[in-house]
Design a protein around this motif. Structure first.
Motif, PDB file in Angstrom:
ATOM      1  N   GLY A 168     -64.668 -60.049  -2.741  1.00 46.42           N
ATOM      2  CA  GLY A 168     -63.790 -61.105  -3.267  1.00 46.42           C
ATOM      3  C   GLY A 168     -64.501 -62.135  -4.118  1.00 46.42           C
ATOM      4  O   GLY A 168     -63.875 -63.097  -4.567  1.00 46.42           O
ATOM      5  N   GLU A 169     -65.783 -61.974  -4.369  1.00 44.38           N
ATOM      6  CA  GLU A 169     -66.553 -62.970  -5.120  1.00 44.38           C
ATOM      7  C   GLU A 169     -66.586 -62.584  -6.601  1.00 44.38           C
ATOM      8  O   GLU A 169     -67.144 -61.556  -6.995  1.00 44.38           O
ATOM      9  CB  GLU A 169     -67.970 -63.067  -4.552  1.00 44.38           C
ATOM     10  CG  GLU A 169     -68.827 -64.139  -5.201  1.00 44.38           C
ATOM     11  CD  GLU A 169     -68.292 -65.544  -4.942  1.00 44.38           C
ATOM     12  OE1 GLU A 169     -68.710 -66.461  -5.666  1.00 44.38           O
ATOM     13  OE2 GLU A 169     -67.471 -65.736  -4.013  1.00 44.38           O
ATOM     14  N   LYS A 170     -65.972 -63.417  -7.440  1.00 45.92           N
ATOM     15  CA  LYS A 170     -65.904 -63.152  -8.871  1.00 45.92           C
ATOM     16  C   LYS A 170     -67.253 -63.398  -9.544  1.00 45.92           C
ATOM     17  O   LYS A 170     -67.928 -64.394  -9.271  1.00 45.92           O
ATOM     18  CB  LYS A 170     -64.850 -64.052  -9.532  1.00 45.92           C
ATOM     19  CG  LYS A 170     -63.412 -63.727  -9.138  1.00 45.92           C
ATOM     20  CD  LYS A 170     -62.949 -62.434  -9.814  1.00 45.92           C
ATOM     21  CE  LYS A 170     -61.477 -62.194  -9.563  1.00 45.92           C
ATOM     22  NZ  LYS A 170     -61.019 -60.943 -10.226  1.00 45.92           N
ATOM     23  N   VAL A 171     -67.596 -62.507 -10.449  1.00 42.90           N
ATOM     24  CA  VAL A 171     -68.770 -62.668 -11.309  1.00 42.90           C
ATOM     25  C   VAL A 171     -68.298 -62.357 -12.727  1.00 42.90           C
ATOM     26  O   VAL A 171     -68.248 -61.182 -13.147  1.00 42.90           O
ATOM     27  CB  VAL A 171     -69.920 -61.731 -10.900  1.00 42.90           C
ATOM     28  CG1 VAL A 171     -71.098 -61.893 -11.877  1.00 42.90           C
ATOM     29  CG2 VAL A 171     -70.352 -62.020  -9.473  1.00 42.90           C
ATOM     30  N   GLY A 172     -67.918 -63.379 -13.446  1.00 39.00           N
ATOM     31  CA  GLY A 172     -67.338 -63.160 -14.770  1.00 39.00           C
ATOM     32  C   GLY A 172     -66.065 -62.346 -14.652  1.00 39.00           C
ATOM     33  O   GLY A 172     -65.149 -62.677 -13.894  1.00 39.00           O
ATOM     34  N   GLU A 173     -66.005 -61.298 -15.454  1.00 35.04           N
ATOM     35  CA  GLU A 173     -64.856 -60.404 -15.402  1.00 35.04           C
ATOM     36  C   GLU A 173     -65.006 -59.360 -14.293  1.00 35.04           C
ATOM     37  O   GLU A 173     -64.103 -58.557 -14.069  1.00 35.04           O
ATOM     38  CB  GLU A 173     -64.689 -59.693 -16.755  1.00 35.04           C
ATOM     39  CG  GLU A 173     -64.385 -60.611 -17.919  1.00 35.04           C
ATOM     40  CD  GLU A 173     -63.070 -61.340 -17.730  1.00 35.04           C
ATOM     41  OE1 GLU A 173     -62.102 -60.689 -17.249  1.00 35.04           O
ATOM     42  OE2 GLU A 173     -62.988 -62.548 -18.034  1.00 35.04           O
ATOM     43  N   SER A 174     -66.143 -59.361 -13.622  1.00 34.05           N
ATOM     44  CA  SER A 174     -66.430 -58.369 -12.578  1.00 34.05           C
ATOM     45  C   SER A 174     -66.400 -59.045 -11.210  1.00 34.05           C
ATOM     46  O   SER A 174     -65.901 -60.159 -11.057  1.00 34.05           O
ATOM     47  CB  SER A 174     -67.807 -57.729 -12.858  1.00 34.05           C
ATOM     48  OG  SER A 174     -68.105 -56.754 -11.878  1.00 34.05           O
ATOM     49  N   THR A 175     -66.944 -58.358 -10.227  1.00 37.14           N
ATOM     50  CA  THR A 175     -67.091 -58.924  -8.881  1.00 37.14           C
ATOM     51  C   THR A 175     -68.505 -58.669  -8.408  1.00 37.14           C
ATOM     52  O   THR A 175     -69.204 -57.778  -8.921  1.00 37.14           O
ATOM     53  CB  THR A 175     -66.119 -58.276  -7.875  1.00 37.14           C
ATOM     54  OG1 THR A 175     -66.437 -56.882  -7.752  1.00 37.14           O
ATOM     55  CG2 THR A 175     -64.678 -58.439  -8.326  1.00 37.14           C
ATOM     56  N   LEU A 176     -68.919 -59.454  -7.428  1.00 40.37           N
ATOM     57  CA  LEU A 176     -70.253 -59.262  -6.880  1.00 40.37           C
ATOM     58  C   LEU A 176     -70.363 -57.878  -6.241  1.00 40.37           C
ATOM     59  O   LEU A 176     -71.422 -57.247  -6.287  1.00 40.37           O
ATOM     60  CB  LEU A 176     -70.544 -60.360  -5.853  1.00 40.37           C
ATOM     61  CG  LEU A 176     -71.938 -60.310  -5.206  1.00 40.37           C
ATOM     62  CD1 LEU A 176     -73.044 -60.402  -6.270  1.00 40.37           C
ATOM     63  CD2 LEU A 176     -72.076 -61.431  -4.181  1.00 40.37           C
ATOM     64  N   TYR A 177     -69.250 -57.402  -5.689  1.00 38.31           N
ATOM     65  CA  TYR A 177     -69.234 -56.070  -5.061  1.00 38.31           C
ATOM     66  C   TYR A 177     -69.636 -54.993  -6.060  1.00 38.31           C
ATOM     67  O   TYR A 177     -70.500 -54.145  -5.795  1.00 38.31           O
ATOM     68  CB  TYR A 177     -67.843 -55.798  -4.494  1.00 38.31           C
ATOM     69  CG  TYR A 177     -67.614 -54.364  -4.067  1.00 38.31           C
ATOM     70  CD1 TYR A 177     -68.088 -53.886  -2.859  1.00 38.31           C
ATOM     71  CD2 TYR A 177     -66.915 -53.495  -4.903  1.00 38.31           C
ATOM     72  CE1 TYR A 177     -67.874 -52.566  -2.481  1.00 38.31           C
ATOM     73  CE2 TYR A 177     -66.691 -52.179  -4.531  1.00 38.31           C
ATOM     74  CZ  TYR A 177     -67.172 -51.716  -3.316  1.00 38.31           C
ATOM     75  OH  TYR A 177     -66.954 -50.411  -2.942  1.00 38.31           O
ATOM     76  N   ARG A 178     -69.040 -55.032  -7.276  1.00 42.49           N
ATOM     77  CA  ARG A 178     -69.346 -54.020  -8.288  1.00 42.49           C
ATOM     78  C   ARG A 178     -70.777 -54.154  -8.779  1.00 42.49           C
ATOM     79  O   ARG A 178     -71.443 -53.152  -9.058  1.00 42.49           O
ATOM     80  CB  ARG A 178     -68.362 -54.158  -9.451  1.00 42.49           C
ATOM     81  CG  ARG A 178     -66.934 -53.773  -9.063  1.00 42.49           C
ATOM     82  CD  ARG A 178     -65.967 -54.024 -10.171  1.00 42.49           C
ATOM     83  NE  ARG A 178     -66.293 -53.243 -11.357  1.00 42.49           N
ATOM     84  CZ  ARG A 178     -65.659 -53.369 -12.544  1.00 42.49           C
ATOM     85  NH1 ARG A 178     -64.673 -54.263 -12.660  1.00 42.49           N
ATOM     86  NH2 ARG A 178     -66.010 -52.633 -13.572  1.00 42.49           N
ATOM     87  N   GLN A 179     -71.278 -55.370  -8.856  1.00 47.13           N
ATOM     88  CA  GLN A 179     -72.663 -55.578  -9.291  1.00 47.13           C
ATOM     89  C   GLN A 179     -73.644 -55.022  -8.252  1.00 47.13           C
ATOM     90  O   GLN A 179     -74.658 -54.407  -8.614  1.00 47.13           O
ATOM     91  CB  GLN A 179     -72.920 -57.073  -9.521  1.00 47.13           C
ATOM     92  CG  GLN A 179     -72.108 -57.690 -10.641  1.00 47.13           C
ATOM     93  CD  GLN A 179     -72.393 -57.034 -11.982  1.00 47.13           C
ATOM     94  OE1 GLN A 179     -73.571 -56.825 -12.356  1.00 47.13           O
ATOM     95  NE2 GLN A 179     -71.342 -56.682 -12.711  1.00 47.13           N
ATOM     96  N   VAL A 180     -73.345 -55.224  -6.981  1.00 45.41           N
ATOM     97  CA  VAL A 180     -74.228 -54.706  -5.926  1.00 45.41           C
ATOM     98  C   VAL A 180     -74.223 -53.184  -5.941  1.00 45.41           C
ATOM     99  O   VAL A 180     -75.276 -52.539  -5.808  1.00 45.41           O
ATOM    100  CB  VAL A 180     -73.811 -55.249  -4.555  1.00 45.41           C
ATOM    101  CG1 VAL A 180     -74.643 -54.587  -3.443  1.00 45.41           C
ATOM    102  CG2 VAL A 180     -73.970 -56.747  -4.491  1.00 45.41           C
ATOM    103  N   MET A 181     -73.042 -52.602  -6.091  1.00 45.49           N
ATOM    104  CA  MET A 181     -72.952 -51.144  -6.141  1.00 45.49           C
ATOM    105  C   MET A 181     -73.763 -50.604  -7.322  1.00 45.49           C
ATOM    106  O   MET A 181     -74.456 -49.583  -7.213  1.00 45.49           O
ATOM    107  CB  MET A 181     -71.489 -50.707  -6.275  1.00 45.49           C
ATOM    108  CG  MET A 181     -70.719 -50.720  -4.969  1.00 45.49           C
ATOM    109  SD  MET A 181     -71.362 -49.475  -3.810  1.00 45.49           S
ATOM    110  CE  MET A 181     -70.027 -49.445  -2.623  1.00 45.49           C
ATOM    111  N   GLU A 182     -73.671 -51.303  -8.458  1.00 47.85           N
ATOM    112  CA  GLU A 182     -74.439 -50.893  -9.637  1.00 47.85           C
ATOM    113  C   GLU A 182     -75.925 -50.968  -9.359  1.00 47.85           C
ATOM    114  O   GLU A 182     -76.699 -50.067  -9.714  1.00 47.85           O
ATOM    115  CB  GLU A 182     -74.067 -51.808 -10.814  1.00 47.85           C
ATOM    116  CG  GLU A 182     -74.801 -51.506 -12.110  1.00 47.85           C
ATOM    117  CD  GLU A 182     -74.363 -50.197 -12.756  1.00 47.85           C
ATOM    118  OE1 GLU A 182     -75.146 -49.613 -13.524  1.00 47.85           O
ATOM    119  OE2 GLU A 182     -73.232 -49.746 -12.473  1.00 47.85           O
TER     120      GLU A 182
END
Length: 910
Positions: free
Chosen positions: A203-217
Motif C-alpha cells: 500500500g505504500e506509493k512510490v511515484g506511479e508505482s508502489t514499494l511492493y513492485r520496487q521490492v519485487m524488482e
C-alpha cells in the motif's frame, strides 16, 4: 533390566521445565539476534551456546558445506531457498549459517567435527529480517535512516554510498549497481520474512508505482546478479504457512515463482533426522540407548501380536514384518516420542494452511512434556493417546497450532472434558483398562486435523482429515491396549453404534468434526422426552409380553393384586419398588394382605422384583428409541442424508438390542411367602446363571419355579399325594380342597385348580376316592354313608364333569359294599390259546446296576428302549450315604417329583 516409564528416565531441558518460558525460547528472532538485542534468550545470543543446543543434521551440514563452497568460488547453485519442516525452523537454519560464517571458531569448539568443513576467510554477511524492517520508516542507524531492503543490505556490506539515492527515493537499483554492491569478495546474504515486508509494502506509493513492485524488482535483480557472481551466495526462506504470513498467500506464490528461475530448494532436516533435533531442543541430555532399545522391543512385539494374526497372505505378512523391523529403528531414534506422533505432526498437520511449523509445535511438545512429567506419566512412550487435552495449557498450545479453537469447544465439552463427557462414560465400561476411551479418542482427535499426503496424487494433494483403523492401531497399540480392546472401544465411541456426538466415520477414516453426527440429533431429541412417556412405553412392552398370562402388571397396592383366584399368579412390581425403603416389609404386605384384610389365597402368588442394574439401561434405550423415531419423522425438515438415515437405522438396531437385553433380564428374581417360627417371611429365588430355555419373561420365571430343583410350583399331583395332603377320613368338599391349596403355605403351590381335578380324576379311576355332592351323603346309625349308586368311583371320569365348586370327595370306606353270591368265573385269559414263544426269545430279564449321577443319565435312553419293549419296568432303587439324607430334602427333591409324574412309590427306610 526393569523398564521404567519415560517420565522417570528422561530429563527435560530447563526451558521446557519452566512454565514461564515464552514462545521465543523455541523460535529465533533472526533480526534481533543479528542486532545483538539483549532480549534474545542467552542460548541464541551466544554463538557457542547456540551450537551446543543445535543438532547438526547431515542435510544441514551439507548446506553449510555448500555455502562455504560458493563463498570460496566453487561452482554450483548460489541462490538457495530453504524448505524447513517443523522442529528445524527456517530462522534457526539461517542463524546457523550466520554464526557458521561469522563465528567459525565458536562453532568448532562446540561441534569439533565442523573443523572438516571448507574454510572461508574474510566473508561479508548481510541479513535482512522482514519482520523487523518497517516499510514506511525504514531503519535508523546512527544519524542515517535506511529506507529499503536494498539500502539495508548495501549498508551491511559497506557499499551504501553506491545506492544512497535509490534508497532514499525507494526506487529499486539496476543490475549494474547491485553487481557493484555484491562485489568480488565472499558475500553471504540471508533473507528472512521477506513476504511480510512485501505485504506491508503493497500500500505504500512510490511515484506511479508502489514499494511492493520496487521490492519485487530488486529481488529479481538480486537473485540474477548473485547467480552470476563468483563468490556470493543468497539463502532465503519463505513462510511455510498462511498464518505465519498473516497476509495474501498469493505473495508467497509470486515470490516463489519469481526466484524459481535461478534458485535451488534445500531442506536442512529431512525424514527421521527430526528425532535428534527434537531431543536436542526439548531434553537436557540424550536418553539411555539401552532403555530406548528395550522399549522399542516391547512396542514391536505388541504390534506383531496384534496385527500379524489377522494377515491372510504370506507375501503381505513378509511385507509387514519387514516394515516392523524398520519401525523398530524409528522407535529407538524417536524415544521418548512415539514415531507415529511425530509423523502425524510432520506429515498431516503440515498440510493445514494455518499451521505454523516451528514455533508452536516445539512449544506444544514442550507443554505436553512438562504436563505429563508433572503428572508422573506411567507410559513407556509419549504417543498421540497421551496428549492431555483436559489441561487448558495443552489445549491452548494445540489449537494455536491447528486452528479451529472456538468451533471445537463444543466437541471437547461434549465428548472429552465435560462432566458427562462421552469418553468418561465409555471408560467406565472398560474399567479393567486405564482410560482406553479417553486415550483412543484423543488419538483420533490428533488425526482430525490436516490430511496425509497422497502418494499417487499431485504434489500437495492430501487425503481428508482422519485416521484409518490400521493407522490408529499403529498409533495406539501398547502393552495396555491391545487390538481387541481398541476395536471394542471404537464400537462404543464411533458411529453407527457409538456414543460420541462429534466423531464421524466415513467407512474408511475416523475423525472428530465440528458438525454433530446423528447421535447429537438423537440426544437433543431425547432431552425432550418425558419420564412418563418412557414409563408408559415399558409398561406397554410388559403388557404385550404378559398378554394371556396369569400376571399382574405394576400393582402399587396390595388391593391391585386379585385375591381368591384359583391359579398361581405372578405380580410384576413397578420399577420404582426397588428404590423404596423397607422393601421386604412391603413385599410381605403384598403377599399377606388384600387391602385392609388378610389375603386368603396367599399360597397362589409370587412377586417378580425388578433388577436395579437393568432399569436405567432399559430406560435409556427406550428413551433413545423414541427419540430416533421422532428424528426419522423430521428427516425432511432436518434435511437428513442417506448416510445419516443409515446411521439412524444402525443406531436403532443397537438400541433395540440393548433394550431387549435389559427387558429380558428385568425380572430375574421372585419372592415367595414362607413361614418362619410362625411369622411370614420372604423366600427369594433368582435366575442367576441358570441356563433356562424359555425366553418370555413370565415363562422364564415359571420355569425357575417349576423346573429348577427343588420345584416351588407344581403342574401335577398324584392321587395318593392328594389324599396324603388333605387326609380325608370320610369326605370333604372340593371347594375346600381348592381353598386349602391356595391359602395354606404348608401345601404345595399348584399352577391352577386343574391340578386338583386331574389328581381327583385319577383317584376316582383307581378307586382311591369317590365323588358326589354333599347332599347325597347321609348319617345312618351314627355313621356317614353314601349309597354306591350316588357316588362315582372306580371308573374314568372326564375333567369337565368334575365341578370343584359343588363336588364332594368321599373315602371308599363310607360306600357300603354289596355282598353277592360267589360264582365261578373263567377269565378271558384262561380261554385263550397258549401263546407260542419263539425260540431264543427272552420273556423276562433282571439287571442289577450300580451307578453314579453321571452314569445314571447315560442309562436313561437304554432303559427307555427296554420299557418301550416290555410296556413297563419294575425299578428297585437302593441308595445309602454315611452322612445321612435329610428327610425333608428327600421328600421335596425325590419323592414328590416321582409321585407328580403319576408313579406310585413304595418306600423302605433304615
Amino acid at each position: 533390566m526393569d523398564i521404567r516409564p519415560w517420565a522417570e528416565v528422561v530429563r527435560l531441558h530447563p526451558d521446557v521445565e519452566s512454565e514461564e518460558t515464552a514462545i521465543a525460547t523455541y523460535a529465533i528472532d533472526l533480526g534481533a539476534l543479528v542486532a545483538g538485542d539483549p532480549n534474545v534468550p542467552p542460548i541464541y545470543r551466544d554463538a557457542y551456546s547456540f551450537f551446543r543446543a543445535t543438532h547438526l543434521t547431515s542435510d544441514m551440514r551439507m548446506l553449510m558445506e555448500e555455502v562455504y563452497d560458493r563463498l570460496s568460488g566453487k561452482e554450483g547453485n548460489r541462490v538457495l531457498q530453504l524448505r524447513s519442516p517443523f522442529g528445524g525452523g527456517k530462522s534457526h537454519t539461517l542463524a546457523t549459517l550466520y554464526y557458521a560464517v561469522k563465528n567459525r571458531e565458536e562453532m568448532e569448539k562446540a561441534i569439533p567435527e565442523t573443523k572438516e568443513l571448507p574454510d572461508v576467510k574474510s566473508a561479508r554477511i548481510a541479513v535482512f529480517d522482514g519482520e523487523k524492517f518497517d516499510a514506511i520508516s525504514g531503519k535508523e542507524i546512527g544519524d542515517k535512516r535506511i529506507c529499503t531492503i536494498w539500502g539495508f543490505l548495501a549498508w551491511q556490506l559497506g557499499n551504501y554510498e553506491l545506492i544512497e539515492e535509490q534508497d532514499q527515493k525507494r526506487v529499486a537499483p539496476g543490475g549494474d549497481l547491485v553487481k557493484k554492491i555484491i562485489g568480488d569478495k565472499p558475500t553471504l546474504i540471508l533473507l528472512d520474512e521477506v513476504s511480510r515486508y512485501l505485504e506491508r509494502a503493497m500500500g505504500e506509493k512510490v511515484g506511479e508505482s508502489t514499494l511492493y513492485r520496487q521490492v519485487m524488482e530488486f529481488i529479481q535483480t538480486l537473485t540474477t546478479e548473485i547467480s552470476g557472481s563468483k563468490n556470493a551466495c543468497l539463502v532465503y526462506s519463505l513462510q511455510a504457512s498462511a498464518r505465519e504470513f498473516f497476509g495474501d498467500v498469493e505473495i508467497l506464490a509470486t515470490l516463489d515463482h519469481l526466484t524459481s528461475r535461478v534458485d535451488a530448494k534445500r531442506e536442512p532436516i529431512r525424514g527421521d533426522e527430526i528425532f535428534p533435533v527434537l531431543r536436542k531442543r526439548l531434553l537436557a541430555e540424550p536418553p539411555p540407548e539401552e532403555i530406548a532399545n528395550k522399549v522399542a522391543d516391547i512396542y514391536v512385539d505388541t504390534i506383531k501380536r496384534n496385527i500379524l494374526p489377522y494377515v491372510s497372505s504370506e507375501p503381505e505378512r513378509r511385507e509387514i514384518e519387514e516394515g516392523i523391523i524398520k519401525y523398530r529403528e524409528r522407535f529407538v531414534a524417536a524415544y521418548p516420542f512415539h514415531p507415529a506422533l511425530i509423523d502425524l505432526m510432520r506429515e498431516r498437520w503440515a498440510s493445514i494452511p494455518d499451521f505454523q511449523r516451528t514455533r508452536g509445535v516445539i512449544r506444544f511438545l514442550a507443554v505436553v512434556l512438562r504436563t505429563l512429567k508433572n503428572r508422573d506419566a506411567r507410559e513407556y512412550l509419549i504417543s498421540a493417546t497421551d496428549i492431555p487435552v483436559d489441561e487448558p495449557g495443552v489445549r491452548n498450545a494445540f489449537f494455536t497450532e491447528v486452528g479451529q479453537r472456538e468451533p471445537f469447544h463444543a466437541v471437547l465439552e461434549a465428548d472429552f472434558i465435560g462432566a458427562n463427557a462421552t469418553v468418561k462414560r465409555v471408560d467406565r465400561i472398560f474399567a479393567e483398562t486405564r482410560d482406553p476411551a479417553t486415550r483412543i479418542a484423543t488419538a483420533i482427535l490428533m488425526y482430525s486435523f490436516g490430511g496425509q499426503p497422497r502418494m499417487e496424487g499431485k504434489e500437495g494433494e492430501v487425503w481428508p482429515p482422519g485416521v484409518t483403523e490400521h493407522d490408529l492401531m499403529l498409533a495406539c497399540l501398547n502393552p495396555n491396549i491391545d487390538s481387541t480392546t481398541l476395536k471394542a472401544v471404537l464400537r462404543e465411541l464411533a458411529p453407527p453404534t457409538g456414543k460420541c456426538l462429534y466423531l464421524h466415520y466415513d467407512g474408511v477414516r475416523y475423525a472428530f468434526k465440528t458438525t454433530p453426527n446423528v447421535n447429537l440429533l438423537v440426544s437433543d431429541e431425547a432431552e425432550g422426552i418425558r419420564d412418563d412417556e418412557i414409563k408408559n412405553a415399558i409398561k406397554g412392552m410388559l403388557e404385550a409380553e404378559l398378554s394371556g398370562k396369569p400376571a399382574v402388571i405394576w400393582p402399587h397396592h396390595s388391593k391391585n393384586i386379585p385375591d381368591k383366584v384359583p391359579m398361581f399368579q405372578i405380580s410384576y412390581l413397578p420399577l420404582e419398588f426397588v428404590y423404596e425403603k423397607n422393601i421386604e416389609e412391603v413385599g410381605i404386605e403384598f403377599l399377606t394382605q388384600y387391602s385392609d384384610r388378610p389375603r386368603i389365597y396367599k399360597n397362589g402368588m409370587a412377586l417378580a422384583i425388578p433388577d436395579k442394574n437393568q432399569i436405567e439401561p432399559l430406560r435409556r434405550a427406550v428413551r433413545y428409541l423414541i427419540a430416533i423415531e421422532r428424528v426419522k419423522g423430521k428427516k425432511k425438515s432436518l434435511n437428513l442424508t442417506e448416510e445419516q438415515l443409515e446411521q439412524l437405522n444402525e443406531r436403532e438396531r443397537t438400541e433395540k438390542a440393548s433394550r431387549d437385553s435389559s427387558f429380558r433380564n428385568l425380572y430375574n428374581v421372585v419372592w415367595l411367602l414362607k413361614m418362619e417360627n410362625g411369622s411370614p417371611a420372604i423366600e427369594v429365588l433368582e435366575v442367576g446363571g441358570r441356563a433356562l430355555q424359555s425366553t418370555n419373561i413370565h415363562e422364564r420365571l415359571m420355569e425357575l419355579l417349576m423346573r429348577v430343583p427343588p420345584p416351588k410350583v407344581f403342574d401335577s399331583l398324584t392321587a395318593s399325594r392328594l389324599l396324603d395332603l388333605i387326609k380325608i377320613e370320610e369326605g370333604m368338599e372340593t371347594k375346600d380342597i381348592v381353598d386349602t391349596f391356595f391359602s395354606s403355605p404348608e401345601f404345595p403351590r399348584i399352577i391352577n385348580e386343574d391340578v386338583i381335578k386331574k389328581a381327583t380324576s385319577k383317584g376316582i379311576k383307581d378307586g382311591l376316592l369317590g365323588i358326589t355332592t354333599k347332599d347325597k351323603v347321609q348319617i345312618v346309625e351314627g355313621k356317614t354313608v353314601v349309597a354306591k349308586e350316588q357316588v362315582t368311583i372306580g371308573k374314568e371320569i372326564p375333567l369337565e364333569e368334575i365341578d370343584l365348586s359343588s363336588g364332594y370327595i368321599v373315602s371308599p370306606k363310607i360306600i357300603p359294599i354289596e355282598e353277592k353270591p360267589e360264582t365261578l368265573q373263567i377269565s378271558e385269559e384262561e380261554t385263550k390259546e397258549p401263546e407260542v414263544i419263539e425260540k431264543d426269545k427272552i420273556t423276562q430279564i433282571a439287571y442289577s446296576l450300580k451307578v453314579n449321577r453321571q452314569q445314571l443319565f447315560k442309562c436313561f435312553n437304554a432303559l427307555g428302549n427296554l420299557a418301550e419293549k416290555s410296556g413297563e419296568l419294575l425299578l428297585k432303587i437302593e441308595a445309602q450315604t454315611k452322612e445321612g439324607i435329610d428327610a425333608n430334602w428327600l421328600k421335596n427333591a425325590v419323592e414328590e417329583p416321582i409321585e407328580e409324574a403319576g408313579i406310585e412309590i413304595k418306600k423302605e427306610e433304615e
